[in-house]
Write a protein that holds these residues in place. Structure first.
Motif, PDB file in Angstrom:
ATOM      1  N   HIS A 215      61.534  23.932  62.608  1.00 53.29           N
ATOM      2  CA  HIS A 215      60.401  23.175  62.048  1.00 53.29           C
ATOM      3  C   HIS A 215      59.298  24.102  61.537  1.00 53.29           C
TER       4      HIS A 215
ATOM      5  N   HIS B 215      65.802  24.257  67.423  1.00 56.54           N
ATOM      6  CA  HIS B 215      65.442  23.056  66.649  1.00 56.54           C
ATOM      7  C   HIS B 215      63.949  23.092  66.290  1.00 56.54           C
ATOM      8  N   GLU B 216      63.105  23.399  67.286  1.00 52.04           N
ATOM      9  CA  GLU B 216      61.654  23.411  67.030  1.00 52.04           C
ATOM     10  C   GLU B 216      61.252  24.602  66.169  1.00 52.04           C
TER      11      GLU B 216
ATOM     12  N   GLN C 263      55.033  18.590  62.412  1.00 48.64           N
ATOM     13  CA  GLN C 263      55.357  17.175  62.622  1.00 48.64           C
ATOM     14  C   GLN C 263      54.118  16.318  62.862  1.00 48.64           C
TER      15      GLN C 263
ATOM     16  N   CYS D 189      65.730  13.915  65.752  1.00 47.18           N
ATOM     17  CA  CYS D 189      64.424  14.497  65.449  1.00 47.18           C
ATOM     18  C   CYS D 189      63.411  13.369  65.297  1.00 47.18           C
ATOM     19  N   LEU D 190      62.230  13.546  65.881  1.00 49.02           N
ATOM     20  CA  LEU D 190      61.204  12.499  65.804  1.00 49.02           C
ATOM     21  C   LEU D 190      60.793  12.231  64.354  1.00 49.02           C
TER      22      LEU D 190
HETATM   23 NI    NI Z   1      62.744  17.813  65.075  1.00 51.73          NI
END
Ligand code: NI
Length: 166
Positions: A143, A139-140, A51, A97-98
């Motif tokens: 990624h 969630h992470e 990210q 999510c960012l």
């Molecule tokens: Ni996210």
């Protein structure tokens, strides 16, 4: 240092991230510090290296921005993480999510997981997490596998979101 957050559509979010070598040039302490700073600047509770544009197996979590008793003291660095097993009934929770701002959707995830990872001092851990802690990790972890939370939605939900995403 606050990094710009990579948004949906950038190919780095779709890469399976690479392990960080302990002897590499990556200044892990500095990178971790910058990731916490970047995450807090956006009021996030988790941030993964892709990210910020780095396809590395690193993510940080900190629940202090939430009112959630379960995770508000949950602050942890996960390096070269491997989920060994997921188990337990799947449950739904609305995630955001960012990298996909404005979209929040219910995602089904297993209640419990076993994970192996290094911390920022290169100590190896093998632990079990459940509930909200497990969810934030899942969630992470997605990624660093090139997966986004919207990938877990039904075909219909995804089609409905398509306009918003592009
Ligand atoms: Ni996210």
């Amino acid at each position: 240092m606050i990094y710009p957050i990579v948004a949906y559509g950038d190919p780095v979010l779709r890469k399976v991230a690479q392990d960080i070598q302990q002897e590499s040039d990556v200044d892990i302490k500095k990178l971790v510090e910058d990731m916490f700073e970047t995450m807090h600047a956006s009021n996030g509770i988790g941030l993964a290296a892709p990210q910020i544009g780095l396809a590395l197996r690193l993510f940080v979590v900190d629940g202090k921005e939430t009112e959630d008793e379960e995770i508000k003291d949950f602050r942890q660095v996960f390096i070269n993480a491997q989920i060994l097993e997921e188990e337990g009934e799947k449950w739904a929770f609305e995630e955001g999510c960012l990298s996909i701002p404005t979209i929040r959707e219910n995602v089904m995830r297993h209640a419990k997981l076993h994970i192996r990872y290094y911390d920022a001092d290169w100590n190896l851990h093998e632990e079990t997490y459940e509930g909200m802690k497990a969810r934030v990790i899942q969630h992470e972890y997605d990624h660093i596998q090139g997966v986004l939370f919207i990938d877990h939605l039904s075909g219909l939900r995804k089609r409905l979101l398509k306009g918003k995403l592009t």
